[in-house]
Design a protein around this motif. Structure first.
Motif, mmCIF file in Angstrom:
data_model
loop_
_atom_site.group_PDB
_atom_site.id
_atom_site.type_symbol
_atom_site.label_atom_id
_atom_site.label_comp_id
_atom_site.label_asym_id
_atom_site.label_seq_id
_atom_site.Cartn_x
_atom_site.Cartn_y
_atom_site.Cartn_z
ATOM 1 N N GLN A 66 -2.318 -3.279 2.205
ATOM 2 C CA GLN A 66 -2.546 -4.715 2.013
ATOM 3 C C GLN A 66 -3.326 -5.306 3.179
ATOM 4 O OE1 GLN A 66 1.091 -6.967 1.615
ATOM 5 N NE2 GLN A 66 0.069 -8.705 0.669
ATOM 6 N N LEU A 118 5.827 -1.792 -4.505
ATOM 7 C CA LEU A 118 4.427 -2.168 -4.736
ATOM 8 C C LEU A 118 4.307 -3.047 -5.967
ATOM 9 C CD1 LEU A 118 2.042 0.886 -4.430
ATOM 10 C CD2 LEU A 118 2.397 -0.983 -2.815
ATOM 11 N N THR A 119 3.712 -4.215 -5.790
ATOM 12 C CA THR A 119 3.437 -5.095 -6.929
ATOM 13 C C THR A 119 1.987 -5.535 -6.853
ATOM 14 O OG1 THR A 119 3.963 -7.122 -5.738
ATOM 15 C CG2 THR A 119 5.808 -5.989 -6.799
ATOM 16 N N VAL A 120 1.512 -6.106 -7.937
ATOM 17 C CA VAL A 120 0.118 -6.558 -7.947
ATOM 18 C C VAL A 120 -0.117 -7.567 -6.820
ATOM 19 C CG1 VAL A 120 -1.640 -7.722 -9.344
ATOM 20 C CG2 VAL A 120 -0.106 -6.076 -10.401
ATOM 21 N N ASP A 121 0.932 -8.285 -6.442
ATOM 22 C CA ASP A 121 0.782 -9.306 -5.402
ATOM 23 C C ASP A 121 0.678 -8.751 -3.991
ATOM 24 O OD1 ASP A 121 0.874 -11.314 -7.264
ATOM 25 O OD2 ASP A 121 3.079 -11.423 -7.192
ATOM 26 N N ASN A 122 1.163 -7.524 -3.780
ATOM 27 C CA ASN A 122 1.127 -7.042 -2.390
ATOM 28 C C ASN A 122 0.264 -5.801 -2.190
ATOM 29 O OD1 ASN A 122 2.645 -4.837 -3.163
ATOM 30 N ND2 ASN A 122 4.551 -5.512 -2.223
ATOM 31 N N GLU A 150 9.845 4.592 -6.096
ATOM 32 C CA GLU A 150 8.484 4.859 -6.564
ATOM 33 C C GLU A 150 7.975 6.128 -5.888
ATOM 34 O OE1 GLU A 150 8.680 0.673 -5.535
ATOM 35 O OE2 GLU A 150 6.540 0.655 -6.095
ATOM 36 N N VAL A 166 0.427 -2.578 -11.307
ATOM 37 C CA VAL A 166 -0.183 -1.747 -10.257
ATOM 38 C C VAL A 166 -0.919 -0.568 -10.904
ATOM 39 C CG1 VAL A 166 0.288 -0.289 -8.245
ATOM 40 C CG2 VAL A 166 1.519 -2.453 -8.529
ATOM 41 N N ARG A 209 5.843 0.744 4.317
ATOM 42 C CA ARG A 209 6.082 0.744 2.877
ATOM 43 C C ARG A 209 6.066 2.103 2.212
ATOM 44 N NH1 ARG A 209 1.433 -3.000 0.209
ATOM 45 N NH2 ARG A 209 2.367 -4.727 1.340
ATOM 46 N N ASP A 225 5.144 -0.040 -10.996
ATOM 47 C CA ASP A 225 4.921 -1.291 -11.709
ATOM 48 C C ASP A 225 3.693 -1.148 -12.620
ATOM 49 O OD1 ASP A 225 5.231 -4.400 -11.703
ATOM 50 O OD2 ASP A 225 3.106 -4.039 -11.273
#
Lengths: 484, 484
Positions: free
Chosen positions: A165, B8-12, A292, A323, A225, A320
């Motif tokens: 990120q 993990l998400t689309v936002d991060n 994950e 993702v 992460r 997700d």
């Protein structure tokens, strides 16, 4: 004159590329190429050939490709060979199951190996991979969660890229580690968070110390992460126990970490009774864990060693869905992984079965390569452990050994004078004396004050005793020269 | 439960990946795949097949591979075929020059196509490329300045990556442009600096307006350092004149810009008398210019269309030696481009010559493909220009046409309601009505207030009239439906 100064200089390029290091093909490997050229030009040196033990590249060192795999590959390349009017001649050259497999692959590919495929890879080949994973692990696998890649390296690069990120993004990498990880994180501007494997207990992974590493990094503001595990180990050659794997997954659940499992050496297992390969995916599903996971595999390793083709895959578990869509978009910009590499992935995970015409040959080849690799791993391990001041942990897996070398003070001093790490100095001297090219431990990182090097055990068996002796002789001479 | 929210998400994730757009395999192409599945499942639709005109992928649309190339490729794959005891049978299947070429390639490759090669590509193949460039341009070419790649895309990604010092780094990209460039710059966090091609004068490039663009961007603090030129044009299909190329190089010298020349369509030239292909390298050397140039080529385009293999090369001219070393280090982290792709590069740049046994077939195939492509390009151009409110610039080169469409107010309104660009709305309607998949102009960027789409002219000739009629019929229906 202004017009002649270049726009691009080392000072103004991407600073991350400038900072990146990759010793596997670094300074010593480049010097090895120069020496090879010198030999080809007829120069007299103390040895006749350069032996590249810096990289797991079996077919460079006389390993033959698997007959069935190449038969199918060549049939897929040349559509003429599959035409009905050529059948009589072609069946003199190819067994029936190779022809049948090539036809099946071509129907999965749809048009031609010359067409871009789906960006995730040919759907039918991803189904073959899914079936392989289901048989291996006893748990379902979804072809939509599998990405075919141009080798494990490109898969790792994609996954690390999507996870980054910003420059606070931290990824746990083992020390010592295969430098693909550190190089890619440097390129991305992410933060490598090193954790140490314990050499004295066979390069094992201690979860308590891992936890401390994560907590320390997080309290320093690093957004840790993910955890990279290389199993079987590279450069270290260990193989994790199922208990250890379970602990690691449970830790990742607790610590909210994505698990990146580099499992490219999953069939390179040399103590299968005591330490068999167990996949992270199997244990994850056994535990019904929400962690994950990305698991990477490759056609370049195992007994196959099809490095030049650049093929592999990764499977994402528990990701997700949004993702996954972003991952697809990212893959689509590069259009598709190369189709000949995809074909080889299909063959690797679905080889001839016991009643197939090609099975006896296939099985002989694989078993022969496997037994030979195991013998060579044990022979090199023993050779290292006989050398003065050298200790080497057991060869449980992968294609490498990572002996620890204790160097005389005078050698360390000499290295410092030349601006080299002591193990780089040692490895350069080895290359110049024997033609054997290894990678210094400093190229993988190591516990401070220790020195190592990584060597493959891939030189052909007929030359293997000489290879071991050359290293031993060099080592004795080196120790003698620098002992005070 | 906390444990079940993914890390993990689309936002991060990497925000640059989230922001990246790549319409060539975007929303409409994904929908086309769904429709193909529907057809395969027996659903009744107003058409029988999906026709992928969204991507230059000739072998997906029935184009046959070049016989000689695939013969050599299949011989290199299967070392058994080159063994002495198979010669009698193999010579019934393969012409002597294919066998000789495969042996030569294998001796250049050294061990096996299954070994990692030099990270820059096999030295002998780079020499073949250098000889091709010397013959093409009449100027020397250095194999050390040539990098074999996994297709032009991966070469472009590497070069843009090394050029990006920080987010002020600006790269001039044409509008409209092939979205690889914008997507890669977004991923890298660099600044795309758009310059406009002039549709009304056949998508020509006006150096005076380019200069203004550079000056404006620089006064806004952007460190503009390179100019991307796609010639022949993608998506626009124009071919630059030698005079225009000379002007551009002189401008780059004056403005201190690196020139990135995407020349992958160099043999896709449909008005060879009026507008032949001239390479930037030739003009650069004719001018004795110090401008740094990278020229990209690919095996995916031309008459060969070997997209699935992922192969290509780039040549660097006038580059700083230190920068070249950094480029090598970067390439080494990915180990090497795939060897089957490298083999195809060798064949592309050194095909059979007039007295070779395979020459007649080779020449017939290439000429046949070329004439057919030319006929199809002109036929589609004419079809577009006959459509109400549509104008299409001449097909001079590449595999695409980029007609401008003038849409009724009601269609634009309807598109806005659906949150789509008007040309995306139009293209989706075309797909649903005809099965023809094109890419809306908004996926390439375009002058504000204008709308376009890009279509290949690759559907097979026997279906080509129907293909043109399907589009025309759709267009008439669309215009009728949305005219007030």
């Amino acid at each position: 004159m202004v017009a002649n100064t270049p726009v691009l200089t080392v000072d103004n390029i991407n600073p991350n590329i400038r900072d990146m290091e990759y010793a596997v093909r670094g300074r010593i490997a480049i010097r090895a190429e120069e020496i090879r050229d010198q030999l080809n030009n007829g120069e007299q040196l103390p040895f006749k050939a350069v032996v590249n033990c810096n990289i797991g590249n079996p077919q460079q060192l006389e390993q033959k490709p698997i007959t069935f795999f190449r038969q199918v590959a060549s049939l897929c390349e040349n559509p003429e060979l599959l035409a009905a009017d050529k059948e009589a001649i072609v069946s003199q050259l190819y067994p029936s199951d190779a022809i049948a497999r090539a036809r099946k692959l071509m129907s999965m590919i749809g048009s031609s190996t010359g067409a871009y495929s789906h960006s995730q890879g040919v759907a039918g080949i991803r189904q073959t991979v899914a079936r392989f994973l289901e048989e291996r692990d006893g748990h379902p696998a979804d072809p939509n969660h599998i990405y075919l890649t141009q080798g494990a390296s490109s898969g790792v690069q994609s996954i690390l890229s999507i996870m980054t990120q910003n420059n606070q993004t931290g990824i746990l990498i083992p020390i010592p580690q295969y430098p693909l990880y550190s190089a890619t994180l440097t390129l991305l501007g992410a933060t490598p968070v090193p954790y140490y494997l314990d050499e004295d207990s066979g390069w094992s992974l201690d979860v308590a110390s891992l936890e401390k590493t994560v907590n320390d990094a997080r309290s320093n503001g690093t957004d840790v992460r993910a955890l990279v595990i290389i199993n079987p180990g590279n450069p270290t050659g260990q193989c994790l126990s199922e208990d250890n794997i379970r602990e690691i997954i449970e830790f990742c659940a607790k610590a909210k970490l994505v698990l990146l499992a580099d499992e490219v050496y999953q069939t390179n297992i040399y103590e299968p009774e005591q330490r068999p390969f167990v996949s992270f995916k199997k244990v994850l599903r056994d535990l019904n864990s929400p962690v994950e996971l990305v698991s990477f595999h490759s056609i370049s390793k195992g007994m196959i060693g099809e490095c030049g083709r650049r093929g592999g895959y990764f499977e994402c578990c528990n990701f997700d869905e949004g993702v996954m869509q972003q991952l697809y978009k990212m893959a689509s910009v590069s259009l598709c992984p190369n189709v000949p590499g995809q074909i080889m992935v299909d063959l690797m995970v679905n080889p001839p079965r016991p009643n197939d015409p090609s099975y006896p040959t296939y099985n002989d080849e694989i078993q022969g390569l496997y037994e030979s690799l195991r013998r060579r791993s044990k022979k090199l391990e023993a050779a290292f452990n006989k050398m003065e001041g050298v200790t080497c942990q057991p060869a449980m897996g992968s294609m490498y050994l990572f002996p620890r070398i204790r160097l005389p003070a005078k050698a360390i001093e000499e290295a410092q004078k030349e601006g080299l790490a002591p193990d780089a100095f040692y490895s350069e001297k080895m290359l110049e004396a024997t033609g054997v090219c290894v990678v210094p431990g400093s190229g993988f990182s190591q516990k401070e004050g220790t020195w190592h090097f990584r060597s493959t055990f891939l030189p052909p068996e007929r030359l293997f005793d000489d290879f071991c002796q050359d290293i031993q002789r060099f080592h004795n001479d080196f120790m003698a020269a620098y002992s005070s």
